[in-house]
Design a protein around this motif. Structure first.
Motif, PDB file in Angstrom:
ATOM      1  N   UNK A 193     -19.975   4.723 -16.386  1.00  0.00           N
ATOM      2  CA  UNK A 193     -20.208   4.813 -17.964  1.00  0.00           C
ATOM      3  C   UNK A 193     -19.106   4.238 -19.028  1.00  0.00           C
ATOM      4  N   UNK A 194     -17.911   4.280 -18.379  1.00  0.00           N
ATOM      5  CA  UNK A 194     -16.842   3.837 -19.041  1.00  0.00           C
ATOM      6  C   UNK A 194     -16.659   2.278 -19.424  1.00  0.00           C
ATOM      7  N   UNK A 195     -17.439   1.606 -18.218  1.00  0.00           N
ATOM      8  CA  UNK A 195     -17.576   0.340 -17.914  1.00  0.00           C
ATOM      9  C   UNK A 195     -18.716  -0.284 -18.793  1.00  0.00           C
ATOM     10  N   UNK A 196     -19.527   0.578 -19.216  1.00  0.00           N
ATOM     11  CA  UNK A 196     -20.552   0.322 -20.169  1.00  0.00           C
ATOM     12  C   UNK A 196     -21.819  -0.063 -19.314  1.00  0.00           C
ATOM     13  N   UNK A 249     -23.995  -5.935 -16.495  1.00  0.00           N
ATOM     14  CA  UNK A 249     -22.560  -6.400 -16.638  1.00  0.00           C
ATOM     15  C   UNK A 249     -21.585  -5.783 -17.321  1.00  0.00           C
ATOM     16  N   UNK A 250     -20.500  -5.260 -16.699  1.00  0.00           N
ATOM     17  CA  UNK A 250     -19.464  -4.503 -17.239  1.00  0.00           C
ATOM     18  C   UNK A 250     -18.818  -5.222 -18.712  1.00  0.00           C
ATOM     19  N   UNK A 251     -18.586  -4.425 -19.787  1.00  0.00           N
ATOM     20  CA  UNK A 251     -18.095  -4.805 -20.822  1.00  0.00           C
ATOM     21  C   UNK A 251     -16.833  -5.158 -20.694  1.00  0.00           C
ATOM     22  N   UNK A 252     -16.183  -6.147 -21.475  1.00  0.00           N
ATOM     23  CA  UNK A 252     -14.713  -6.516 -21.208  1.00  0.00           C
ATOM     24  C   UNK A 252     -14.027  -5.739 -22.160  1.00  0.00           C
ATOM     25  N   UNK A 253     -12.672  -5.051 -21.748  1.00  0.00           N
ATOM     26  CA  UNK A 253     -11.905  -4.491 -22.706  1.00  0.00           C
ATOM     27  C   UNK A 253     -11.300  -5.432 -23.786  1.00  0.00           C
ATOM     28  N   UNK A 254     -10.835  -4.830 -24.662  1.00  0.00           N
ATOM     29  CA  UNK A 254     -10.278  -5.530 -25.716  1.00  0.00           C
ATOM     30  C   UNK A 254      -9.064  -6.387 -25.486  1.00  0.00           C
ATOM     31  N   UNK A 255      -8.168  -5.950 -24.482  1.00  0.00           N
ATOM     32  CA  UNK A 255      -7.011  -6.550 -24.189  1.00  0.00           C
ATOM     33  C   UNK A 255      -7.299  -7.705 -23.415  1.00  0.00           C
ATOM     34  N   UNK A 256      -8.139  -7.891 -22.627  1.00  0.00           N
ATOM     35  CA  UNK A 256      -8.771  -8.943 -21.748  1.00  0.00           C
ATOM     36  C   UNK A 256      -9.275 -10.157 -22.608  1.00  0.00           C
ATOM     37  N   UNK A 257     -10.120  -9.313 -23.463  1.00  0.00           N
ATOM     38  CA  UNK A 257     -10.577 -10.328 -24.816  1.00  0.00           C
ATOM     39  C   UNK A 257      -9.561 -11.281 -25.221  1.00  0.00           C
TER      40      UNK A 257
END
Length: 233
Positions: free
Chosen positions: A59-62, A78-86
């Motif tokens: 759930x945390x991975x979307x 597909x898991x969402x990409x965290x802001x830091x990685x973007x």
């Protein structure tokens, strides 16, 4: 389709990975419902608490969302990409543009809301920046960002503070690497000292327009150098 038993440890990580693979592989399509805890626990050979933690991680991975009384449903494959990685994937000029937008509002709020403690933090950070003039580029950039972080913190908005904290590591790495090639400290190791002192003074005196103009001039000048260094798109 059986999912296969898991090795004893680390169970939660293994369970999460197995379920993720099933979702990414289309075992449960978007909109599809995952089997219940008991069924998943039996298939994976783990306890229900392990399944619960694995589903929480998904759930945390979307990937999934629980609907009370209905179960857990797949919402993405597909898991969402965290802001830091973007941010780390983005071009430094793009990150700098976003940083400028954030700080433009932060400095206006800081000028209206700053407390005595905020001003003391900015004065201390300005002094540390001056001391860092004799240090290497990485240390100087750290001191530069610490001063800007103090300005953002003075806005009194924890969301802006957290956003700046996300930008800071990416900016730090990029600027430390580019400071020498861009010639930012070639003639003056404490480059921008007068402008930063004026910025702190404007915030202290409540001069919103002046503070905003000083910040915009500083960030725009550096951004122009970054864009020029990057060359044609």
């Amino acid at each position: 389709m059986p999912l296969g038993s898991l090795r004893p440890s680390p169970l939660v990580e293994q369970a999460t990975e197995h379920l993720r693979e099933q979702i990414l592989g289309g075992q449960w399509p978007v909109g599809g419902k995952l089997p219940g805890e008991a069924a998943l626990a039996a298939s994976l050979g783990v306890g229900r608490s392990t399944v619960r933690e694995a589903v929480r991680a998904l759930a945390e991975a979307g990937l999934v969302r629980a609907r009370q009384g209905a179960g857990v449903f797949v919402i993405a494959t597909e898991p969402h990409e965290d802001f830091g990685r973007r941010l780390r994937r983005a071009a430094v000029a793009e990150v700098y543009e976003a940083r400028a937008v954030l700080e433009a509002q932060a400095v206006r709020l800081a000028t209206r809301r700053r407390t005595d403690a905020d001003l003391a933090a900015m004065v201390s950070a300005l002094a540390a920046r001056r001391l860092a003039a004799g240090a290497d580029d990485a240390a100087f950039v750290d001191a530069e960002l610490a001063l800007h972080a103090a300005v953002v913190a003075a806005a009194g908005n924890p969301v802006l503070t957290e956003l700046f904290a996300e930008y800071a590591p990416v900016l730090r790495d990029a600027l430390a690497e580019l400071t020498d090639p861009l010639g930012l400290r070639a003639a003056d190791p404490a480059t921008g000292d007068a402008a930063h002192a004026a910025l702190v003074s404007a915030i202290a005196s409540g001069a919103v327009g002046e503070a905003a103009d000083l910040l915009d001039a500083e960030l725009s000048a550096t951004l122009a150098r970054l864009v020029a260094a990057a060359g044609p798109a």
